[in-house]
Design an enzyme around this catalytic site. Structure first.
Site, PDB file in Angstrom:
ATOM      1  CG  ASN A 150      -5.974  -3.803  -0.172  1.00  0.00           C
ATOM      2  OD1 ASN A 150      -5.189  -4.284   0.645  1.00  0.00           O
ATOM      3  ND2 ASN A 150      -6.461  -4.499  -1.166  1.00  0.00           N
ATOM      4  CD  GLN A 178      -6.207   1.421  -0.425  1.00  0.00           C
ATOM      5  OE1 GLN A 178      -6.962   2.347  -0.117  1.00  0.00           O
ATOM      6  NE2 GLN A 178      -6.314   0.788  -1.582  1.00  0.00           N
ATOM      7  CB  SER A 199      -0.351   3.873  -6.210  1.00  0.00           C
ATOM      8  OG  SER A 199      -0.741   3.825  -7.545  1.00  0.00           O
ATOM      9  CG  HIS A 201      -4.622   4.526  -9.445  1.00  0.00           C
ATOM     10  ND1 HIS A 201      -5.689   3.675  -9.361  1.00  0.00           N
ATOM     11  CD2 HIS A 201      -3.531   3.764  -9.214  1.00  0.00           C
ATOM     12  CE1 HIS A 201      -5.258   2.442  -9.106  1.00  0.00           C
ATOM     13  NE2 HIS A 201      -3.944   2.477  -9.018  1.00  0.00           N
ATOM     14  CB  THR A 241      11.545   8.301 -21.529  1.00  0.00           C
ATOM     15  OG1 THR A 241      12.601   7.927 -22.416  1.00  0.00           O
ATOM     16  CG2 THR A 241      11.294   9.790 -21.621  1.00  0.00           C
ATOM     17  CB  CYS A 329      -4.953  -6.671  -7.438  1.00  0.00           C
ATOM     18  SG  CYS A 329      -4.819  -4.921  -7.725  1.00  0.00           S
TER      19      CYS A 329
HETATM   20  N1  PMP Z   1      -1.116  -1.989  -2.756  1.00  0.00           N
HETATM   21  C1  PMP Z   1      -2.314  -1.688  -2.246  1.00  0.00           C
HETATM   22  C2  PMP Z   1      -2.496  -1.669  -0.771  1.00  0.00           C
HETATM   23  C3  PMP Z   1      -3.379  -1.374  -3.102  1.00  0.00           C
HETATM   24  O1  PMP Z   1      -4.571  -1.063  -2.581  1.00  0.00           O
HETATM   25  C4  PMP Z   1      -3.162  -1.406  -4.493  1.00  0.00           C
HETATM   26  C5  PMP Z   1      -4.285  -1.105  -5.451  1.00  0.00           C
HETATM   27  N2  PMP Z   1      -5.277  -2.099  -5.464  1.00  0.00           N
HETATM   28  C6  PMP Z   1      -1.880  -1.726  -4.980  1.00  0.00           C
HETATM   29  C7  PMP Z   1      -0.888  -2.019  -4.075  1.00  0.00           C
HETATM   30  C8  PMP Z   1      -1.573  -1.733  -6.453  1.00  0.00           C
HETATM   31  O2  PMP Z   1      -1.564  -0.412  -6.899  1.00  0.00           O
HETATM   32  P1  PMP Z   1      -1.365  -0.003  -8.425  1.00  0.00           P
HETATM   33  O3  PMP Z   1      -2.726  -0.096  -9.032  1.00  0.00           O
HETATM   34  O4  PMP Z   1      -0.865   1.403  -8.394  1.00  0.00           O
HETATM   35  O5  PMP Z   1      -0.397  -0.926  -9.039  1.00  0.00           O
END
Ligand code: PMP
Length: 371
Positions: A150, A178, A199, A201, A241, A329
């Site tokens: 990422n 990614q 994911s 988003h 749910t 994160c």
């Molecule tokens: N894994 C990777 C490689 C990511 O880039 C991210 C997002 N920063 C995540 C996990 C966490 O994703 P989510 O926001 O859907 O929890």
């Protein structure tokens, strides 16, 4: 003037086709798990469509798609769930450049006696295969290696890692958050890659939804302890749910992004070239690209503004360009990924990440001239 958003590796806007399907599914009333009334027919049907779209995109079966709240939860579910279900093996192998949701979750298991081995990477972020081969053994619970990083975009050689895991009879998990839409991953072409995280988003879908793919072994469910208890949804792996509108959006986003991988990459490669040229023209030797290697995805540039603290720089740039230092994160810590590819702490403190969207145009990039 609106700043140019260059942080799609953190999160993407929702694309219109996805939003349209989500809006109509908001009206799908009724619990999708209900059996004895027809209110939920639409919700049930549309969730199944989403599951099948994801399964087609990834080369797996629809009952192997386990919906979660996102990649963080999917990584936690796999790591803790697999550890709990297989308590006799205590060695975990990951890379030095995992996302914090893999790394920190594995570190958490250390207090329960797990030995976490982190395979070093070279200056382009590729894991050292010799060390992987040396470390993997009958005590290994699993190998988890991020498919596309990422912060620097490195694409790992998943097939090669898969072969090593298969030879050693060790399950392979990959955080492909990614990777989806940028590289083609078909799970039916792999032998040990039985668990995959991604994911919504990050692929122009809604936030709050993601998936862990849990492949069945010859049709038999794999043992994986759930994180949440009190519901039989998602094969018993994830109680609660289901959110049909989020799932519908996620399914559509996955279908759209994986149908056009080549086109997406062409767009991003062109945009990236223009962006880099503009930055070079403007800043010359004051910038240095940290990920100037070929084994990476397009549209994600990690670079240093030499002598400039990245936090101060991002703040100064924010009226023109919206970007980040890397992983949102673990924002308070210096990047372990840049350290792993050999940057020193000064170089890390000069580094920012610019990540483009497939919906950017060369015209959008004109704003860079105002930096
Ligand atoms: N894994 C990777 C490689 C990511 O880039 C991210 C997002 N920063 C995540 C996990 C966490 O994703 P989510 O926001 O859907 O929890």
């Amino acid at each position: 003037m609106r700043p140019l958003y260059l942080d799609t590796a953190a999160t993407t806007p929702i694309r219109k086709e996805v939003l349209d399907e989500m809006i109509s599914s908001l009206n799908d009333f009724g619990n999708s798990e209900a059996r004895y009334y027809s209110f939920s027919e639409n919700a049930k049907k549309n969730i199944q469509v989403a599951r099948e779209r994801i399964a087609t995109a990834l080369g797996c079966n629809s009952d192997e798609v386990i919906f979660t709240s996102g990649a963080t939860e999917a990584n936690n579910l796999f790591i803790k769930g697999y550890a709990e279900a297989n308590p006799h093996k205590k060695k975990i192998i990951i890379s030095k450049i995992e996302h914090s949701s893999v790394r920190e979750t594995c570190y958490y298991l250390k207090k329960y006696g797990y030995n976490v081995v982190e395979i070093p990477v070279d200056s382009s972020g590729l894991i050292n295969m010799d060390i992987l081969k040396k470390e993997i053994n009958e005590q290994t619970l699993f190998v988890s290696i991020i498919a596309v990083n990422n912060e620097i975009g490195t694409i790992q050689n998943l097939k090669e890692i898969d072969a090593v895991c298969y030879e050693n009879n060790v399950p392979f998990h990959s955080d492909a958050t990614q990777a989806i839409g940028k590289i083609d991953i078909k799970l039916n072409e792999y032998k040990a890659l039985n668990f995959l995280t991604f994911s919504s988003h990050k692929i122009y879908g809604p936030k709050g939804i993601g998936a862990l793919i849990v492949k069945k072994a010859n049709g038999i469910k794999v043992d994986l302890a759930p994180l949440f208890h009190g519901g039989e949804q998602e094969e018993g792996y994830r109680a609660g749910t289901l959110s049909n509108e989020l799932i519908v959006g996620f399914g559509k986003a996955t279908e759209l992004i994986t149908n056009c991988i080549q086109r997406n990459n062409d767009i991003l490669a062109n945009l990236e070239k223009t962006l880099l040229q503009k930055l070079k023209n403007k800043f010359g030797d004051y910038i240095k690209v940290n990920n100037a290697f070929s084994n990476r995805v397009y549209g994600l540039i990690n670079l240093q503004f030499i002598g400039q603290n990245n936090m101060i720089l991002l703040k100064q740039m924010s009226p023109i360009v919206a970007a980040s230092t890397g992983s949102a994160c673990s924002i308070s810590k210096p990047s372990n990924v840049l350290a792993a590819i050999g940057l020193n702490s000064k170089e890390i403190s000069y580094s920012i990440r610019l990540s483009l969207s497939i919906f950017n145009t060369p015209d959008d990039l004109k704003i860079i001239d105002n930096l």
